[in-house]
Scaffold this active site. Structure first.
Site, short mmCIF file in Angstrom:
data_model
loop_
_atom_site.label_atom_id
_atom_site.label_comp_id
_atom_site.label_asym_id
_atom_site.label_seq_id
_atom_site.Cartn_x
_atom_site.Cartn_y
_atom_site.Cartn_z
N ARG A 1 0.79 -1.23 0.00
CA ARG A 1 0.00 0.00 0.00
C ARG A 1 0.83 1.28 0.00
O ARG A 1 0.60 2.17 -0.80
CB ARG A 1 -0.92 0.01 1.22
CG ARG A 1 -2.12 0.92 1.05
CD ARG A 1 -2.96 1.03 2.30
NE ARG A 1 -3.28 -0.26 2.90
CZ ARG A 1 -3.82 -0.39 4.10
NH1 ARG A 1 -4.09 0.68 4.82
NH2 ARG A 1 -4.10 -1.58 4.59
N HIS B 1 -8.97 -3.41 -7.16
CA HIS B 1 -8.64 -2.69 -5.93
C HIS B 1 -9.88 -2.59 -5.03
O HIS B 1 -10.65 -1.63 -5.12
CB HIS B 1 -8.13 -1.29 -6.30
CG HIS B 1 -7.37 -0.61 -5.20
ND1 HIS B 1 -6.11 -1.00 -4.81
CD2 HIS B 1 -7.70 0.45 -4.42
CE1 HIS B 1 -5.68 -0.21 -3.84
NE2 HIS B 1 -6.63 0.68 -3.58
N TYR C 1 -18.76 13.93 -12.87
CA TYR C 1 -18.66 15.09 -13.76
C TYR C 1 -17.37 15.09 -14.59
O TYR C 1 -17.36 15.64 -15.70
CB TYR C 1 -18.71 16.40 -12.95
CG TYR C 1 -20.00 16.58 -12.19
CD1 TYR C 1 -21.22 16.65 -12.87
CD2 TYR C 1 -20.00 16.70 -10.81
CE1 TYR C 1 -22.41 16.83 -12.17
CE2 TYR C 1 -21.18 16.87 -10.09
CZ TYR C 1 -22.38 16.93 -10.78
OH TYR C 1 -23.56 17.09 -10.10
#
Length: 514
Positions: free
Chosen positions: A16, A62, A106
């Site tokens: 990570r 993921h 968006y």
């Protein structure tokens, strides 16, 4: 508890928080780029909704929150965060003033050409694949990047018991350093500093002093002092104003403006009449400080460096995962690991291409045998009761055909039997034999492989490299007299009376010709 905590900490460190030294990515960055590549979301195709990309990454590779994936996508599209952006974003992806990006429904995105160079040859078995979280799909354990991504874009992350903070550098300088290392593996790290001079930040600025930078490049740990860039203008009224045109890396322009205003109100800095952030997307950074009549601009600039984020420092801490373990690395270590990885990629790619070329040549050889015995082959196929029987008859005909070739002959279209098509088959076979010879030579000769790596690096530099954005300013005690003298070839002459004279080589040669 001890065992469980060690397992957890290693999971955070490797899976990570720390980047892989080979491709310079943490798993989330790698998965985003790979998913975009699998979606066909390339630089020459239309943009796709960010929500579509995030869903693809989360559902397939993921299994964490969508916010962390979208944050990664956004960061890779911000040209004030990444030295070389990997994602081409369309829409509101935030700004340097700390405004948040628009929601993922968006915005739209696609890969940059730089990112595509990091995914080149992934289909040619160049890297190992591993199963995803539910064992239903495969994902790459590393990307076969042609670009030294870790040095070029840097990385930062906090793991358990360790952290990393790696600075971005100029691509052209890093490529020159890689080529210098290939030419001389024993090159001292101090000599590599002639090529990779210092970090190069996307927001520009001025590196103030090189001692900490040198230490960071040589040992893997150091400190960079970075200043914003400003100049003094005189208005029509005769009053002076300080205009800040570049702020240090990761500094929020609105917060910097507010901080200056607060210091003026507290009377920590006197002489500033008004401060305003006039920055915009088109013209870039512009923070204007109007000065009072009796103010001395240079004194105020020095106070800004002292009391605000117009001067900041970054701790260099080059920690990355090398062969499964976290390690502190200097500049030479990082370059050496990248070149070793590129060598592995080139070998694996060449083996794949050789295998494919040999498979194709084998089929073409079968075609050529069939063309040499065309009438017999047609008669044999016509007399066979089933396709399986025809395949067996071809294998047993005594022409040296095997099952793969026999199957390919049976699938051959009739138009390939025309004179022109037969010439094309022979030409393709001849070219494949030359390619096979070249690939075998490449596998047998390490020097040729290094030359290929250098050539590909040079291509990357020609395509993507740009000028330095961050200036370097040496402190007075760091300047040596040698730095001020231009390097040139000279001729030393000693007279009979013992006088010594130094003449530049070009001048000496012109005197001889006279």
């Amino acid at each position: 508890m001890k065992t469980a905590y060690i397992d957890y900490s290693m999971s955070v460190i490797v899976g990570r928080a720390l980047p892989d030294v080979r491709d310079g990515f943490k798993p989330v960055h790698r998965r985003v780029l790979y998913a975009m590549n699998e979606l066909g979301n390339h630089s020459n195709k239309p943009y796709k909704k960010s929500a579509r990309i995030v869903g693809e990454v989360m559902g397939k590779y993921h299994p964490h929150g969508d916010a962390s994936i979208y944050d990664t996508l956004v960061r890779m599209a911000q040209d004030w965060t990444m030295r070389y952006t990997l994602v081409d974003g369309q829409g509101n992806f935030g700004n340097q003033d700390g405004d948040m990006p628009a929601a993922m429904r968006y915005t739209e995105a696609r890969l940059q050409r730089v990112a595509e160079a990091m995914l080149d040859d992934i289909e040619k078995e160049t890297v190992d694949f591993q199963l995803n979280f539910d064992d239903s799909l495969s994902e790459p354990s590393v990307l076969p990047t042609r670009i030294p991504q870790l040095l070029v874009n840097g990385s930062s992350g906090i793991a358990v018991g360790m952290a990393t903070n790696m600075m971005p550098h100029n691509l052209g300088e890093v490529v020159d350093g890689c080529i210098a290392y290939i030419d001389n593996k024993a090159i001292p790290v101090e000599e590599l500093l002639n090529y990779v001079k210092a970090p190069d930040f996307p927001t520009g600025g001025v590196i103030y002093g090189m001692e900490g930078v040198r230490e960071g490049l040589i040992t893997g740990r150091g400190r960079v002092v970075l200043r914003g860039k400003c100049h003094v203008d005189t208005k029509v009224s005769g009053r002076e104003q300080i205009v800040i045109t570049q702020v240090p890396y990761l500094v929020n322009r609105d917060k910097l403006t507010d901080r200056i205003g607060q210091l003026v109100n507290d009377k920590t800095i006197e002489g500033i009449a008004h401060v305003n952030n006039e920055s915009n997307m088109r013209e870039g950074t512009r923070i204007v400080l109007d000065l009072k009549r009796d103010a001395v601009a240079q004194v105020i600039i020095n106070q800004l460096y002292k009391f605000t984020e117009l001067q900041t420092s970054f701790g260099i801490n080059n920690v990355a995962i090398s062969k499964g373990r976290p390690r502190v690395m200097n500049l030479k270590d990082l370059i050496a690991e990248f070149i070793e990885f590129r060598m592995d990629v080139v070998i694996r790619r060449t083996r794949y291409e050789l295998r494919k070329a040999e498979e194709r040549a084998h089929i073409l050889q079968g075609y050529l045998i069939a063309l040499d015995h065309l009438d017999e082959v047609i008669q044999l196929i016509r007399s066979s009761s089933t396709p399986e029987a025809a395949k067996e008859n071809l294998v047993n005909a005594g022409w040296g055909l095997d099952e793969v070739q026999a199957k390919a002959i049976l699938e051959l279209r009739l138009q390939r039997l025309t004179g022109m098509e037969r010439d094309k088959i022979r030409e393709e076979f001849d070219q494949l034999m030359i390619q096979i010879t070249n690939l075998k030579e490449l596998l047998a000769n390490e020097g040729l492989r290094y030359d290929l790596i250098k050539k590909e690096l040079q291509e990357v530099k020609d395509k993507f490299a740009d000028e330095r954005k961050t200036e370097i300013q040496y402190l007075a005690d760091e300047m040596r007299i040698e730095d001020l003298i231009e390097e040139e070839d000279v001729v030393i002459t000693i007279s009979h009376l013992g006088y010594i004279k130094r003449t530049s080589a070009s001048e000496y040669l012109s005197l001889i010709h006279i």
